[in-house]
Design an enzyme around this catalytic site. Structure first.
Site, PDB file in Angstrom:
ATOM      1  N   ARG A 219      11.366  -3.055  11.340  1.00  0.00           N
ATOM      2  CA  ARG A 219      10.347  -2.547  12.270  1.00  0.00           C
ATOM      3  C   ARG A 219      10.076  -3.592  13.346  1.00  0.00           C
ATOM      4  NH1 ARG A 219       5.505  -0.397   8.447  1.00  0.00           N
ATOM      5  NH2 ARG A 219       4.340  -1.643   9.924  1.00  0.00           N
TER       6      ARG A 219
ATOM      7  N   ARG B 114      11.535  -6.871   4.565  1.00  0.00           N
ATOM      8  CA  ARG B 114      11.388  -5.415   4.447  1.00  0.00           C
ATOM      9  C   ARG B 114      12.223  -4.698   5.512  1.00  0.00           C
ATOM     10  NH1 ARG B 114       5.518  -2.734   3.896  1.00  0.00           N
ATOM     11  NH2 ARG B 114       5.219  -3.141   6.111  1.00  0.00           N
TER      12      ARG B 114
ATOM     13  N   ARG C  70      -9.552   0.259   8.564  1.00  0.00           N
ATOM     14  CA  ARG C  70      -9.048  -1.084   8.804  1.00  0.00           C
ATOM     15  C   ARG C  70     -10.087  -1.966   9.483  1.00  0.00           C
ATOM     16  NH1 ARG C  70      -3.205  -0.218   8.789  1.00  0.00           N
ATOM     17  NH2 ARG C  70      -2.032  -2.124   9.086  1.00  0.00           N
TER      18      ARG C  70
ATOM     19  N   LYS D 287       0.831  -1.218   0.000  1.00  0.00           N
ATOM     20  CA  LYS D 287       0.000   0.000   0.000  1.00  0.00           C
ATOM     21  C   LYS D 287       0.863   1.265   0.000  1.00  0.00           C
ATOM     22  CE  LYS D 287      -2.207  -1.243   3.802  1.00  0.00           C
ATOM     23  NZ  LYS D 287      -1.686  -2.608   4.046  1.00  0.00           N
TER      24      LYS D 287
ATOM     25  N   ARG E 144      -0.440  -9.843  12.966  1.00  0.00           N
ATOM     26  CA  ARG E 144      -0.976  -8.820  12.044  1.00  0.00           C
ATOM     27  C   ARG E 144      -1.809  -9.481  10.951  1.00  0.00           C
ATOM     28  NH1 ARG E 144       4.095  -5.703  10.163  1.00  0.00           N
ATOM     29  NH2 ARG E 144       2.688  -4.353   9.024  1.00  0.00           N
TER      30      ARG E 144
HETATM   31  P1  AMP Z   1       0.804  -0.158   8.956  1.00  0.00           P
HETATM   32  O1  AMP Z   1       2.069   0.602   8.835  1.00  0.00           O
HETATM   33  O2  AMP Z   1      -0.327   0.426   8.154  1.00  0.00           O
HETATM   34  O3  AMP Z   1       0.975  -1.639   8.710  1.00  0.00           O
HETATM   35  O4  AMP Z   1       0.333  -0.012  10.485  1.00  0.00           O
HETATM   36  C1  AMP Z   1       1.140  -0.474  11.566  1.00  0.00           C
HETATM   37  C2  AMP Z   1       0.285  -0.702  12.780  1.00  0.00           C
HETATM   38  O5  AMP Z   1      -0.352   0.530  13.171  1.00  0.00           O
HETATM   39  C3  AMP Z   1      -0.868  -1.682  12.617  1.00  0.00           C
HETATM   40  O6  AMP Z   1      -0.447  -3.027  12.760  1.00  0.00           O
HETATM   41  C4  AMP Z   1      -1.790  -1.236  13.728  1.00  0.00           C
HETATM   42  O7  AMP Z   1      -1.307  -1.644  14.988  1.00  0.00           O
HETATM   43  C5  AMP Z   1      -1.669   0.280  13.680  1.00  0.00           C
HETATM   44  N1  AMP Z   1      -2.652   0.881  12.737  1.00  0.00           N
HETATM   45  C6  AMP Z   1      -2.383   1.494  11.544  1.00  0.00           C
HETATM   46  N2  AMP Z   1      -3.505   1.933  10.957  1.00  0.00           N
HETATM   47  C7  AMP Z   1      -4.530   1.588  11.785  1.00  0.00           C
HETATM   48  C8  AMP Z   1      -5.941   1.743  11.714  1.00  0.00           C
HETATM   49  N3  AMP Z   1      -6.544   2.350  10.668  1.00  0.00           N
HETATM   50  N4  AMP Z   1      -6.680   1.262  12.753  1.00  0.00           N
HETATM   51  C9  AMP Z   1      -6.096   0.663  13.807  1.00  0.00           C
HETATM   52  N5  AMP Z   1      -4.780   0.470  13.935  1.00  0.00           N
HETATM   53  C10 AMP Z   1      -3.977   0.925  12.929  1.00  0.00           C
END
Ligand code: AMP
Length: 217
Positions: free
Chosen positions: A162, A127, A88, A13, A173
């Protein structure tokens, strides 16, 4: 462009959002990046968010909606935005619908990035990310390593794994995605806005998105 980018963690994404941004300047809004910024800033709030992220769990819907309600009304969103990692959950998608109706904004498209679980796992475990919160450039030890090992090509900061990209956090996840986020595909299918596209090749995704935007114009 006013787009939502859907897809499992590792589907690409963020990469697609950066490619689309280069086309017309529509801003990338990544809730993950915003939350990592809050962790970086520290304090009790940052610690609470960090605990959830590092376990691979989602942050509370109410908190995300508070963030997004103000973010989507900032002036840089007027000409276009690319939502990366939001919504999400179904409650977030419903709240977003209400918010967009309130501020009189119409979405152009919801893009679902589709990738096999095997490729997702491979992408996530290989990554690496620039640790500078203002940069966060993404690398891959196999397909796109930084020129100097462990150093960001763009800003010279350290490139790290990360802490939610350990094996255990990745498994959590993916479970969270299947349970909470995958139902959004059906939700947006019903709106007629959904474009499903194979995410193996980022350039092909961009071409498919642009073709659909032209069709709709
Ligand atoms: P990402 O970088 O988008 O994979 O997000 C990393 C982490 O941030 C996720 O695994 C969640 O813990 C949190 N997170 C990101 N976006 C959301 C969202 N829209 N709702 C809830 N938690 C989020």
């Amino acid at each position: 462009m006013k787009l939502i980018l859907l897809g499992a963690p590792g589907a690409g994404k963020g990469t697609i959002a950066k490619l689309l941004f280069a086309i017309d300047g529509s801003v990338q809004i990544s809730t993950g990046d915003i939350l990592r910024g809050a962790v970086e800033a520290g304090g009790e709030f940052g610690a609470r968010v960090h605990a959830r992220i590092s376990r691979g769990e989602l942050v509370e819907d109410e908190l995300i909606m508070e963030l997004m309600e103000s973010r989507l009304q900032q002036p840089d969103c007027a000409d276009g935005f690319l939502l990366d990692g939001f919504p999400r959950t179904i409650p977030q998608a419903e709240a977003l619908e209400a918010l967009l109706a309130k501020i009189r904004v119409r979405l152009d498209m919801v893009v679902n990035l589709e990738l096999s679980e095997q490729l997702i796992l491979q992408r996530l475990t290989t990554r690496r990310t620039c640790e500078n919160p203002d940069c966060q450039a993404i690398y891959n030890v196999l397909s796109k390593p930084p020129k100097a090992q462990g150093i960001c090509d763009i800003c010279g900061s350290k490139v790290v794994q990360r802490d939610d990209e350990t094996e255990a956090a990745i498994q959590q996840r993916l479970r969270t995605y299947a349970e909470k986020t995958a139902p959004l595909i059906d939700f947006y299918q019903k709106t007629g806005l959904l474009l499903r596209v194979g995410a193996e090749d980022s350039e092909k995704v961009v071409t498919a998105v642009r073709a659909r935007l032209r069709q709709n114009a």
